[in-house]
Motif scaffolding. Structure first.
Motif, PDB file in Angstrom:
ATOM      1  N   ALA A  82       0.958  47.262  37.108  1.00  0.00           N
ATOM      2  CA  ALA A  82       1.851  47.230  38.238  1.00  0.00           C
ATOM      3  C   ALA A  82       1.286  47.110  39.696  1.00  0.00           C
ATOM      4  O   ALA A  82       1.695  46.509  40.690  1.00  0.00           O
ATOM      5  CB  ALA A  82       2.596  48.413  38.305  1.00  0.00           C
ATOM      6  N   ALA A  98       9.211  43.121  32.556  1.00  0.00           N
ATOM      7  CA  ALA A  98      10.542  44.019  33.334  1.00  0.00           C
ATOM      8  C   ALA A  98      11.519  43.770  32.263  1.00  0.00           C
ATOM      9  O   ALA A  98      11.849  42.794  31.628  1.00  0.00           O
ATOM     10  CB  ALA A  98      10.844  43.143  34.605  1.00  0.00           C
ATOM     11  N   SER A 124      12.001  48.794  36.130  1.00  0.00           N
ATOM     12  CA  SER A 124      10.964  48.597  37.373  1.00  0.00           C
ATOM     13  C   SER A 124      11.977  48.645  38.676  1.00  0.00           C
ATOM     14  O   SER A 124      13.331  48.680  38.334  1.00  0.00           O
ATOM     15  CB  SER A 124      10.292  47.098  37.280  1.00  0.00           C
ATOM     16  N   GLY A 166      13.394  52.036  38.866  1.00  0.00           N
ATOM     17  CA  GLY A 166      12.158  53.247  38.183  1.00  0.00           C
ATOM     18  C   GLY A 166      12.172  54.350  39.669  1.00  0.00           C
ATOM     19  O   GLY A 166      11.437  55.280  39.447  1.00  0.00           O
TER      20      GLY A 166
END
Length: 909
Positions: free
Chosen positions: A740, A775, A866, A892
């Motif tokens: 990430a 994702a 995400s 998230g």
């Protein structure tokens, strides 16, 4: 009659070896029956005893003293003569039964069976009295095979009609074989007298066959048979254990009709029965109606009041005892201690424990155990050590229950070496003792020590029970050994044990804690199929899983289950319910549940504040925090984490600073790394990147990945490459395998068309071996989860979904939607191609599928692993207008609630 086969238990010959240890009985035997020794006061030797015996044979029956002779022969070590006299003498069966149970030890019993075997080999024919005597002896030494052979002889010789023999056989089978054997024998008896009926009822009661005992007692009444006082009292106690109030009242009526009410033993049993059925008023009425009360009567009513929470009444009764010249004993005080412990009044337990000592009553093991349980619950280790000292000084450490409580004390206070030392000092350990220490090792992650202890347990002849396996299950799950935990579940099933609610809860909780929520729900379905009823811990874990997957409908079902089973007021269940609704996109339901909790624990307040934070309702979170403070509840560090999260999600910079400063000043709470992370996020999201950087530099703690991650996210939002690169540098060192961080930096470079820098980051990822994180978005339709990804057409209806999405985009374009191609982080010059890539974003696909499959006005609820991009965020606004539907997207960080073209986050995310 037929003679028994010659072998007839050849192992009885070992009884002669036991005689060597049976020569110390002179004083105890003489004191047990002093009247029997009067004719033998001057006997000094075995020879003189035999001479007196020869003279006594010539005397009339009334002058014989066979019991005294038997005891004297035992005194001089001539067990064979004593055994012969028992078999061939004239004592009645009832006398022999009392004599053998009171006087004879195992050595004389085994010698008696050997003599019987020798006589039988020689063809001597015996009557019912001798057979009954042999059966009594077999019962006392638990010789099941010889007793069964005697039964066979009785059937062949026709002696089974003797009532005394029948009762003796019932007792033998009830104690030496399974109770079912005794019940079958009773059913086969041609004639059943009252003593036999009383005997079979009491045998069933001793084997905890409560309902069978009640049925037998009812049959007695139908046949007008008479139960004795002992049976009546015992059957009343069974009604108490069963919670059979109606049956208990009927037996009470029977007692009144047949004038049993004058028996103190029955009176006391009635008080206990009504107490265990929660009928204190009836118990008190019986006590008040008693003309004569003994100490047991007072103890019963005091214990009744204490167990049912009427401590003032219990104390008044204790003080009134002295008016009747009855002094409270240790059982009286133990009744108070037990009631206080059951009702969770642990501080009062310790107060009473001290008081009974000042009153001159020495606590015994039954007093010490609740005292130790109380210090465990209160976390008073030093008090526990003081009680441990008392236990050692007064020799109570040999009691297995006290020892187990001490082991539990040290295990729960993280003193495993002391727990092991106490464990080693316990001579006779039960399964609870082993399990207690084993759970201590396993929950601390000391699996090698736990395995070693388990092997010792098995070698000691102690078979692991369900609690043992459940400890292993919980320990492995707690420390992340999922595969080993699952193998334990299989071992439980293979061992013949049935997994209970604790087993299933450990499985469900373990999966939930590790984020494997789908598996947790699957295990719950299997648990229901097996017919196991969930408890509060199970429900809490299930609600956590529903919240983790944002399964609102499933969460509602679990909520209904908790209400149906009376669990909703449980602090853990109530808090988990608030958390589930907050995470599943129903903040209003979360608030309603929160308001209905009568005694709100701090965890529930924290959950609700965090719920407001997730929905960007910072002002509501602050208002709830102020309400918490007015209730006199002290916030903890988790409260401030939720509060600062609410401030950062709502852009309340000034409020956030004030709360951060007040943590240590007003509440004496030192900020942790979580609080510093919230402040960095608060400043960074608001655009104060310089202040965020200075804040990090002045931190008293070393910045971790969460701190630098917050700065990197804020830098990407505000497109500040300088701070992003500095944050990324630290992140690549701290957590080099977190994809990430690399992707965030690449996205920022892509915004500025710095494709060479993008390639450098990609090369770095390739060198380290980091794969691009995927994702995902998902939506629940009819209790099934549907997953969507931008990289793969994983859904079977992908074609229909894209067709519907094209139409939807065309529709919202007319309302003013313009695709934000800055959200495409690929080196593509063609604008149309970029717009096409935007269509593949997973949240758009999930929203479209939800609109296709739900025809009502129900909100669309989409979850994402995400952060939602600005283009999808903008598109969701227009879709909410075009289709007149509320849309929830949980990414998230927070919830986005789209309604009539507006988002709850106010575009601050």
């Amino acid at each position: 009659m037929e003679i028994l086969p010659p072998p007839l238990h050849s192992h009885l010959g070992f009884g002669s070896l036991l005689l060597q240890n049976a020569r110390h009985r002179t004083d105890s035997l003489a004191s047990a029956a002093p009247a029997f020794f009067a004719p033998f006061a001057e006997v000094k030797s075995l020879t003189s005893l035999k001479m007196i015996h020869a003279q006594m044979i010539k005397l009339p029956e009334k002058h014989k003293c066979e019991e005294g002779l038997i005891l004297q022969y035992m005194n001089f070590g001539d067990d064979e003569s004593a055994a012969k006299l028992i078999l061939l003498g004239d004592l009645r069966t009832s006398q022999l039964r009392s004599f053998l149970e009171f006087n004879a030890d195992r050595a004389i019993s085994l010698r008696l069976l050997e003599v019987f075997r020798d006589f039988h080999r020689k063809g001597i024919v015996f009557g019912c009295r001798v057979f009954a005597t042999v059966l009594i002896t077999c019962t006392s030494v638990l010789d099941s095979l010889l007793g069964a052979e005697v039964h066979a002889c009785l059937m062949k010789s026709g002696h089974m009609v003797d009532m005394s023999v029948q009762r003796t056989l019932l007792l033998f089978y009830g104690r030496c074989w399974a109770i079912d054997s005794a019940n079958r024998l009773f059913d086969d008896l041609p004639v059943k007298d009252d003593p036999a009926r009383n005997e079979i009822i009491n045998l069933n009661l001793k084997n905890e066959r409560w309902w069978e005992s009640l049925k037998l007692f009812r049959d007695m009444q139908f046949l007008s048979a008479r139960a004795n006082d002992t049976t009546i009292a015992a059957i009343i106690q069974a009604c108490g254990k069963l919670g059979a109030l109606r049956e208990g009242k009927q037996i009470h009526g029977h007692i009144l009709r047949h004038l049993f009410q004058f028996n103190l033993f029955i009176y006391n049993a009635l008080i206990n029965m009504y107490t265990k059925n929660g009928e204190l008023d009836l118990a008190q009425r019986i006590f008040d109606s008693m003309e004569n009360r003994n100490l047991t009567s007072w103890n019963c009513i005091i214990s009744a009041n204490a167990l049912l929470g009427h401590f003032d009444n219990a104390w008044d009764h204790l003080l009134n005892m002295e008016c009747y010249n009855i002094k409270p004993d240790v059982i009286t005080w133990n009744g108070l201690l037990s009631g206080l412990t059951v009702n969770g009044l642990y501080a009062s337990v310790l107060s009473i424990f001290r008081r009974m000592q000042t009153e001159g009553v020495r606590p015994n093991s039954s007093s010490t155990t609740p005292a130790l349980q109380s210090v465990i619950e209160l976390g008073l280790l030093n008090h526990g050590k003081e009680i441990h000292g008392y236990v050692i000084r007064h020799g109570l450490d040999c009691d297995v229950y006290v020892g187990t409580s001490l082991v539990d004390l040290y295990v729960k206070n993280d003193c495993l070496p002391m727990a092991r030392a106490v464990f080693n000092s316990i001579r006779r350990r039960n399964i609870f003792t082993w399990n207690c220490l084993l759970s201590g090792y396993l929950l601390k992650g000391l699996f090698e020590e736990g395995k070693s202890l388990l092997n010792q347990m098995v070698n000691a002849g102690m078979k692991p029970d369900l609690v043992t396996w459940n400890s292993l299950l919980s320990g492995y799950f707690k420390w992340g050994h999922t595969e080993k935990a699952l193998s334990i579940m299989q071992k439980i099933k293979r061992s013949g044990l049935i997994p209970n609610v604790v087993s299933w809860t450990a499985l469900i909780s373990g999966c939930s804690q590790k984020g494997n929520h789908t598996k947790a729900l699957e295990y719950f379905r299997e648990m229901q199929q097996k017919g196991t009823k969930p408890n509060a811990a199970t429900v809490s874990s299930l609600l956590r899983s529903c919240g983790g997957l944002s399964l609102l409908q499933k969460g509602k079902e679990i909520h209904c289950l908790s209400i149906k089973n009376g669990m909703i007021q449980d602090a853990f269940v109530a808090t988990a319910t608030v958390d589930m609704y907050s995470k599943s996109g129903s903040l209003n339901c979360a608030s309603k549940v929160f308001r209905m909790i009568e005694k709100k624990p701090l965890a529930a307040w924290n959950c609700m504040i965090m719920g407001f934070a997730t929905y960007s309702r910072g002002k509501d979170a602050i208002s709830l925090f102020q309400e918490l403070c007015t209730k006199g509840i002290n916030p903890d560090s988790i409260t401030f984490t939720a509060l600062l999260s609410a401030c950062k999600n709502s852009g309340l910079v000034t409020d956030g600073w004030n709360f951060f400063d007040n943590m240590s000043k007003d509440y004496q709470l030192a900020p942790t790394v979580e609080h510093y992370c919230c402040m960095v996020d608060l400043l960074g999201r608001a655009g104060y990147l310089d202040e965020a950087w200075d804040f990090i530099q002045s931190m008293p703690l070393n910045p971790d990945a969460t701190i630098w991650g917050s700065l990197l996210c804020s830098s990407r939002i505000h497109k500040n490459v300088e701070y992003a690169e500095m944050a990324a540098k630290h992140l690549f060192e701290i957590e080099p395998h977190n994809s990430a961080n690399y992707i965030l930096l690449m996205n920022l470079y892509a915004m500025y068309n710095r494709w060479k820098d993008v390639d450098k980051v990609k090369d770095l990822m390739n060198r380290i071996g980091i794969r691009h994180g995927q994702a995902w978005s998902w939506i629940s339709i009819d209790h099934h989860l549907h997953y969507f990804s931008a990289d793969e057409n994983v859904h079977p209806e992908a074609g229909e979904i894209y067709f519907e999405l094209y139409q939807l985009i065309s529709e919202i374009r007319k309302l003013g939607y313009v695709p934000d191609t800055d959200c495409v982080y690929h080196k593509i010059d063609d604008k149309a191609e970029k717009e096409k890539l935007l269509l593949s974003h997973s949240e758009k696909l999930a929203i479209t599928y939800g609109l296709m499959k739900t025809k009502s006005k129900a909100p669309i609820r989409v979850m994402k692993n995400s952060r939602v991009c600005s283009d999808c965020h903008n598109a969701a606004k227009y879709i909410s207008i075009a289709r007149n539907r509320e849309i929830f997207i949980k990414d998230g960080v927070k919830f986005h609630h789209f309604r009539k073209g507006q988002c709850s986050c106010k575009d601050c995310w």
